[in-house]
Design a protein around this motif. Structure first.
Motif, PDB file in Angstrom:
ATOM      1  N   UNK A   5      51.162 -37.001  50.715  1.00  0.00           N
ATOM      2  CA  UNK A   5      52.266 -36.270  50.298  1.00  0.00           C
ATOM      3  C   UNK A   5      51.661 -34.821  49.682  1.00  0.00           C
ATOM      4  N   UNK A   6      50.272 -34.619  48.979  1.00  0.00           N
ATOM      5  CA  UNK A   6      49.812 -33.587  48.776  1.00  0.00           C
ATOM      6  C   UNK A   6      49.380 -32.676  49.919  1.00  0.00           C
ATOM      7  N   UNK A   7      48.914 -33.517  51.032  1.00  0.00           N
ATOM      8  CA  UNK A   7      48.600 -32.724  52.277  1.00  0.00           C
ATOM      9  C   UNK A   7      49.824 -32.182  52.878  1.00  0.00           C
ATOM     10  N   UNK A   8      50.922 -32.906  52.941  1.00  0.00           N
ATOM     11  CA  UNK A   8      52.143 -32.225  53.502  1.00  0.00           C
ATOM     12  C   UNK A   8      52.643 -31.183  52.476  1.00  0.00           C
ATOM     13  N   UNK A   9      52.512 -31.333  51.331  1.00  0.00           N
ATOM     14  CA  UNK A   9      53.049 -30.237  50.597  1.00  0.00           C
ATOM     15  C   UNK A   9      52.134 -28.735  50.708  1.00  0.00           C
ATOM     16  N   UNK A  10      50.843 -29.201  50.865  1.00  0.00           N
ATOM     17  CA  UNK A  10      49.861 -27.985  51.180  1.00  0.00           C
ATOM     18  C   UNK A  10      50.428 -27.309  52.555  1.00  0.00           C
ATOM     19  N   UNK A  11      50.650 -28.002  53.435  1.00  0.00           N
ATOM     20  CA  UNK A  11      50.989 -27.415  54.814  1.00  0.00           C
ATOM     21  C   UNK A  11      52.415 -26.837  54.597  1.00  0.00           C
ATOM     22  N   UNK A  12      53.271 -27.215  53.681  1.00  0.00           N
ATOM     23  CA  UNK A  12      54.406 -26.470  53.523  1.00  0.00           C
ATOM     24  C   UNK A  12      54.495 -25.197  53.170  1.00  0.00           C
ATOM     25  N   UNK A  13      53.365 -25.086  51.916  1.00  0.00           N
ATOM     26  CA  UNK A  13      53.358 -23.980  51.144  1.00  0.00           C
ATOM     27  C   UNK A  13      52.483 -22.783  52.195  1.00  0.00           C
ATOM     28  N   UNK A  14      51.592 -23.387  53.242  1.00  0.00           N
ATOM     29  CA  UNK A  14      50.899 -22.524  53.927  1.00  0.00           C
ATOM     30  C   UNK A  14      52.099 -21.783  55.115  1.00  0.00           C
ATOM     31  N   UNK A  15      52.922 -22.729  55.554  1.00  0.00           N
ATOM     32  CA  UNK A  15      53.926 -22.401  56.511  1.00  0.00           C
ATOM     33  C   UNK A  15      55.044 -21.105  55.696  1.00  0.00           C
ATOM     34  N   UNK A  16      55.387 -21.809  54.625  1.00  0.00           N
ATOM     35  CA  UNK A  16      56.328 -20.810  53.813  1.00  0.00           C
ATOM     36  C   UNK A  16      55.569 -19.568  53.566  1.00  0.00           C
ATOM     37  N   UNK A  17      54.237 -19.503  53.327  1.00  0.00           N
ATOM     38  CA  UNK A  17      53.389 -18.133  53.147  1.00  0.00           C
ATOM     39  C   UNK A  17      53.423 -17.330  54.389  1.00  0.00           C
ATOM     40  N   UNK A  18      53.031 -18.069  55.702  1.00  0.00           N
ATOM     41  CA  UNK A  18      53.263 -17.335  56.818  1.00  0.00           C
ATOM     42  C   UNK A  18      54.441 -16.706  57.077  1.00  0.00           C
ATOM     43  N   UNK A  19      55.433 -17.226  56.984  1.00  0.00           N
ATOM     44  CA  UNK A  19      56.832 -16.913  57.383  1.00  0.00           C
ATOM     45  C   UNK A  19      57.260 -15.698  56.366  1.00  0.00           C
ATOM     46  N   UNK A  21      54.953 -13.727  55.048  1.00  0.00           N
ATOM     47  CA  UNK A  21      54.330 -12.339  55.490  1.00  0.00           C
ATOM     48  C   UNK A  21      54.866 -11.742  56.663  1.00  0.00           C
ATOM     49  N   UNK A  22      55.264 -12.635  57.741  1.00  0.00           N
ATOM     50  CA  UNK A  22      56.032 -12.017  58.690  1.00  0.00           C
ATOM     51  C   UNK A  22      57.050 -11.120  58.529  1.00  0.00           C
ATOM     52  N   UNK A  23      57.962 -11.867  57.600  1.00  0.00           N
ATOM     53  CA  UNK A  23      59.268 -11.244  57.479  1.00  0.00           C
ATOM     54  C   UNK A  23      59.152  -9.929  56.678  1.00  0.00           C
ATOM     55  N   UNK A  25      56.413  -7.912  56.597  1.00  0.00           N
ATOM     56  CA  UNK A  25      55.876  -6.844  57.709  1.00  0.00           C
ATOM     57  C   UNK A  25      57.126  -6.504  58.316  1.00  0.00           C
ATOM     58  N   UNK A  26      58.008  -7.228  58.986  1.00  0.00           N
ATOM     59  CA  UNK A  26      59.164  -6.740  59.775  1.00  0.00           C
ATOM     60  C   UNK A  26      59.857  -5.983  58.941  1.00  0.00           C
ATOM     61  N   UNK A  27      60.001  -6.313  57.508  1.00  0.00           N
ATOM     62  CA  UNK A  27      61.056  -5.440  56.829  1.00  0.00           C
ATOM     63  C   UNK A  27      60.756  -3.968  56.560  1.00  0.00           C
ATOM     64  N   UNK A  28      59.423  -3.929  56.676  1.00  0.00           N
ATOM     65  CA  UNK A  28      58.961  -2.452  56.466  1.00  0.00           C
ATOM     66  C   UNK A  28      59.519  -1.605  57.768  1.00  0.00           C
ATOM     67  N   UNK A  29      60.390  -2.046  58.848  1.00  0.00           N
ATOM     68  CA  UNK A  29      60.908  -1.327  59.745  1.00  0.00           C
ATOM     69  C   UNK A  29      60.112  -1.016  60.860  1.00  0.00           C
ATOM     70  N   UNK A  35      60.019  -6.989  66.781  1.00  0.00           N
ATOM     71  CA  UNK A  35      60.124  -7.710  68.002  1.00  0.00           C
ATOM     72  C   UNK A  35      59.164  -8.805  67.802  1.00  0.00           C
ATOM     73  N   UNK A  36      58.149  -8.830  66.976  1.00  0.00           N
ATOM     74  CA  UNK A  36      57.165  -9.755  67.025  1.00  0.00           C
ATOM     75  C   UNK A  36      57.818 -11.229  66.237  1.00  0.00           C
ATOM     76  N   UNK A  37      58.691 -10.884  65.043  1.00  0.00           N
ATOM     77  CA  UNK A  37      59.258 -11.451  64.439  1.00  0.00           C
ATOM     78  C   UNK A  37      60.225 -12.538  65.056  1.00  0.00           C
ATOM     79  N   UNK A  38      61.056 -11.627  65.855  1.00  0.00           N
ATOM     80  CA  UNK A  38      62.045 -12.271  66.607  1.00  0.00           C
ATOM     81  C   UNK A  38      61.698 -12.869  67.832  1.00  0.00           C
TER      82      UNK A  38
END
Length: 436
Positions: A5-19, A21-23, A25-29, A35-38
């Motif tokens: 459960x903890x491993x799955x939770x940590x993986x979810x937090x890591x994925x959320x942080x990645x997205x 960060x990408x959003x 960076x793209x929100x800066x215009x 295009x990379x986010x799309x």
């Protein structure tokens, strides 16, 4: 079990942080980041990636509202989505398909979003409410106007405000504004007026004030504590319109614009003693408004400043003393220079804030021919802001009178602002013959 459960939770937090960060960076215009986010969004598989799809949708919802507009534009710039792209019947898939070049695909996506709840679906409907195809636009508009949940109203307003410049969206924003004036949408107004998005917050606050949603207590709290400057001033003005007697309480506000409104709302016969604090306010605009109160009834504010400086002693608060010096410099004359120079007496050194204010005032009031002599001892003041005021006064009013050694000491000063002011003295000397 708990390790899984903890491993799955940590993986979810890591994925959320990645997205996130990408959003972000793209929100800066930047077109490359958008295009990379799309591309990343379109590459998400429809099956077996539920955690990542949820993380991507959450990041899109929490990103700046303009990101949806940027993604829509990027998809069109690339020729639109191909028929097989953006699979999945969830909100993310529908949202991405609403960017398609084919109007039939966009209309089907709008139909799907209309049956889904939540901020992301409503944001997609708001975006398509400015679509260039009538059936798409009309279906999105009809679905949008049926939403009344506070979080959905906020999501719609955030996007509609960014679409306001488009001719197809202007009437819709006005219609949506009118809709918010009626039940059951009225309950969303207070949430909108506290929204984290600045534009939506201001829109909601202005409408809530127009509809009389706030009492005097709410208005006072917002004028003193709201996080947004425009909302504070809107609430302060409405409070003073309802109860001018609240001006005294607003004089304690942190926002200079609110204090300025409070000073302007004081009665015309307010005693000069009550104006001392506004006359010495740390903000120039507040001091100017307080002086106009005195000018309006024929009292010279310079006399109040002189009187209060004459009464100042060791127990006078530093902020008050500095404000009095600034204020006198703004409305006094050369006869006030000796009183200001007493604040610069090296045998009774004042606080740095007072010295800065006094130097600023002397720089404005002293005769040009005496400026270098009066301020020369302060050119090496331990507080760099005091030295900056000295060199700025010289650069502005008496560059030709500054000896070369003083100019050199300024250009070698460790504080960049002092060096810049000293450099302006040299430029003033160069430009003087042409100006003559």
């Amino acid at each position: 079990m708990w390790r899984w459960w903890w491993g799955r939770r940590d993986r979810g937090l890591e994925v959320a942080a990645l997205w996130a960060g990408w959003c972000g960076a793209a929100g800066g215009g930047g077109s490359g980041e958008v295009e990379a986010l799309l591309g990343r969004l379109l590459a998400l598989p429809a099956q077996g990636a539920a955690t990542e799809r949820r993380a991507a949708l959450t990041a899109l919802t929490q990103a700046p509202p303009r990101l949806l507009l940027l993604l829509d534009r990027a998809a069109r710039r690339e020729g639109g989505l191909a028929p097989g792209q953006a699979p999945g019947g969830d909100v993310l898939g529908l949202l991405l398909r609403s960017f398609a070049a084919d109007g039939h695909v966009r209309q089907a996506a709008v139909e799907g979003l209309a049956c889904r709840g939540g901020p992301a679906a409503v944001a997609g409907l708001a975006l398509r409410s400015a679509d260039w195809v009538d059936p798409v636009r009309s279906r999105a508009t009809a679905a949008l106007l049926a939403r009344s949940a506070p979080e959905e109203v906020a999501a719609a307003v955030r996007v509609l405000l960014r679409l306001e410049g488009r001719s197809r969206a202007r009437a819709l924003l006005a219609d949506y504004r009118g809709l918010l004036c009626r039940p059951p949408h009225r309950r969303a107004l207070r949430a909108l007026a506290a929204d984290g998005d600045r534009a939506a917050r201001r829109f909601g606050m202005a409408l809530a004030l127009e509809l009389g949603e706030y009492g005097c207590g709410d208005l006072l709290h917002a004028a003193l504590c709201d996080h947004d400057h425009e909302c504070r001033t809107l609430c302060a003005q409405r409070l003073l319109d309802l109860d001018p007697g609240q001006a005294d309480r607003l004089l304690q506000a942190r926002d200079a614009a609110v204090r300025e409104l409070a000073v302007a709302a004081l009665p015309a016969d307010v005693p000069a003693t009550r104006l001392v604090a506004p006359l010495a306010d740390r903000a120039r605009r507040v001091r100017a408004t307080a002086r106009w109160q005195l000018y309006g009834r024929g009292e010279p504010p310079s006399a109040v400043y002189r009187r209060q400086l004459g009464r100042a002693g060791r127990t006078t608060p530093v902020r008050l003393l500095a404000g009095l010096a600034y204020g006198l410099g703004e409305c006094g004359d050369a006869a006030d220079v000796p009183a200001l120079m007493r604040l610069l007496d090296p045998h009774r050194p004042a606080e740095a804030a007072v010295r800065r204010a006094a130097v600023h005032a002397v720089g404005r009031l002293a005769p040009r021919e005496e400026l270098v002599r009066l301020l020369r001892p302060l050119a090496r003041d331990p507080d760099p802001a005091v030295a900056r005021e000295v060199f700025e006064a010289w650069a502005l009013r008496a560059p030709a009178a500054v000896p070369p050694e003083l100019r050199r000491s300024g250009t070698a000063h460790p504080e960049p602002a002092v060096r810049r002011a000293a450099a302006r003295i040299g430029r003033g000397l160069t430009a003087a013959p042409a100006g003559g």
